[in-house]
Write a protein that holds these residues in place. Structure first.
Motif, PDB file in Angstrom:
ATOM      1  N   ALA A   1     -35.378  -9.571  18.056  1.00 51.73           N
ATOM      2  CA  ALA A   1     -36.428  -8.974  18.965  1.00 51.73           C
ATOM      3  C   ALA A   1     -37.326  -9.752  19.543  1.00 51.73           C
ATOM      4  N   ARG A   2     -37.742 -10.874  18.892  1.00 50.11           N
ATOM      5  CA  ARG A   2     -38.793 -11.840  19.489  1.00 50.11           C
ATOM      6  C   ARG A   2     -38.105 -12.624  20.747  1.00 50.11           C
TER       7      ARG A   2
ATOM      8  N   CYS B   1     -38.029 -10.255  23.632  1.00 51.81           N
ATOM      9  CA  CYS B   1     -38.977  -9.927  24.247  1.00 51.81           C
ATOM     10  C   CYS B   1     -39.515 -11.300  25.175  1.00 51.81           C
TER      11      CYS B   1
ATOM     12  N   GLY C   1     -37.840 -10.933  28.406  1.00 51.44           N
ATOM     13  CA  GLY C   1     -37.963  -9.964  29.257  1.00 51.44           C
ATOM     14  C   GLY C   1     -37.125  -8.685  28.941  1.00 51.44           C
ATOM     15  N   ARG C   2     -36.286  -8.622  27.814  1.00 52.57           N
ATOM     16  CA  ARG C   2     -35.437  -7.758  27.562  1.00 52.57           C
ATOM     17  C   ARG C   2     -35.914  -6.671  26.534  1.00 52.57           C
ATOM     18  N   ARG C   3     -36.872  -6.111  26.870  1.00 53.40           N
ATOM     19  CA  ARG C   3     -37.698  -5.254  25.958  1.00 53.40           C
ATOM     20  C   ARG C   3     -36.794  -3.978  25.649  1.00 53.40           C
ATOM     21  N   GLU C   4     -35.951  -3.477  26.439  1.00 55.90           N
ATOM     22  CA  GLU C   4     -34.876  -2.422  26.244  1.00 55.90           C
ATOM     23  C   GLU C   4     -34.005  -2.537  24.935  1.00 55.90           C
TER      24      GLU C   4
ATOM     25  N   VAL D   1     -35.213  -4.198  22.432  1.00 53.09           N
ATOM     26  CA  VAL D   1     -35.997  -3.805  21.236  1.00 53.09           C
ATOM     27  C   VAL D   1     -35.997  -2.602  20.426  1.00 53.09           C
ATOM     28  N   GLU D   2     -36.054  -1.697  21.640  1.00 55.32           N
ATOM     29  CA  GLU D   2     -36.196  -0.328  21.030  1.00 55.32           C
ATOM     30  C   GLU D   2     -35.089   0.341  20.097  1.00 55.32           C
TER      31      GLU D   2
ATOM     32  N   MET E   1     -44.492  -6.238  18.978  1.00 56.26           N
ATOM     33  CA  MET E   1     -43.835  -7.035  19.986  1.00 56.26           C
ATOM     34  C   MET E   1     -43.636  -6.020  21.053  1.00 56.26           C
ATOM     35  N   LEU E   2     -43.519  -4.739  20.979  1.00 51.06           N
ATOM     36  CA  LEU E   2     -43.573  -3.997  22.110  1.00 51.06           C
ATOM     37  C   LEU E   2     -44.554  -3.300  22.806  1.00 51.06           C
TER      38      LEU E   2
ATOM     39  N   ARG F   1     -47.085  -1.806  21.287  1.00 48.88           N
ATOM     40  CA  ARG F   1     -47.693  -0.359  21.105  1.00 48.88           C
ATOM     41  C   ARG F   1     -48.595  -0.474  19.904  1.00 48.88           C
TER      42      ARG F   1
END
Length: 202
Positions: free
Chosen positions: A158-159, A162, A165-168, A170-171, A190-191, A193
């Motif tokens: 996930a790190r 992020c 720039g590949r946030r999708e 991590v979801e 990380m997201l 939120r």
């Protein structure tokens, strides 16, 4: 049992060690630190004490104390896995990200087969925004990951996602969380939120 150990300690230094353990058990972090520093003054080369003081420094956010202890451990980090682990796990916390990352680069090949150290190295590199070197270390983390290491593996992935720039990506890692714990909290952070992350702590 701790009080009995304190009362029957074989030497004043042993008594201070037991008193420090008792203070730590009762979450009297600064008392424990003061006692261990007294012992360290008599045993200046004791790296086990340095590792213990490093961990206690985290609890009280004492960066100066942590700096001193890590400086003692670093010369041994290429030879001793316990010193390497403590150093890699905590060096970035001093906020000297460049030095932590420089040292992480030196550790990565020496401890190439240790998942936990590679995981910590990866994190240190990202704190200094060294995204490409971190990707190389993540490949090693991926190879070393095994049973019981899923959460740490997910955090490393996930790190990196992020940072690139590949946030999708991590979801789904967040979605598969089945319990409220530090991994859940870290992924939310990380997201971005932050409100949801704060609610987890309530």
């Amino acid at each position: 049992r701790m009080l009995r150990a304190i009362a029957t300690a074989r030497s004043p230094l042993d008594r201070k060690l037991y008193e420090a353990a008792h203070a730590e058990f009762e979450m009297r972090w600064r008392d424990a630190i003061a006692l261990l520093l007294e012992v360290q003054a008599q045993r200046p080369g004791d790296r086990q004490l340095a590792r213990a003081l490093t961990e206690l420094a985290i609890y009280v956010s004492d960066h100066e104390l942590m700096e001193r202890q890590l400086a003692m451990l670093w010369p041994h980090a290429l030879k001793d896995i316990d010193d390497a682990s403590t150093y890699a796990n905590n060096a970035y916390r001093t906020r000297n990200f460049r030095r932590a990352a420089d040292h992480a680069m030196q550790l990565q090949d020496r401890w190439a087969g240790d998942f936990n150290i590679q995981y910590q190295i990866h994190r240190s590199l990202l704190w200094d925004r060294r995204v490409e070197p971190a990707a190389i270390v993540l490949a090693r983390v991926n190879q070393l990951a095994g049973s019981g290491l899923d959460e740490l593996h997910d955090l490393a992935r996930a790190r990196q996602a992020c940072a690139e720039g590949r946030r999708e990506e991590v979801e789904p890692l967040l979605a598969k969380q089945t319990q409220v714990d530090s991994t859940h909290w870290l992924l939310l952070g990380m997201l971005g939120r932050d409100v949801d992350a704060t609610k987890l702590l309530m």
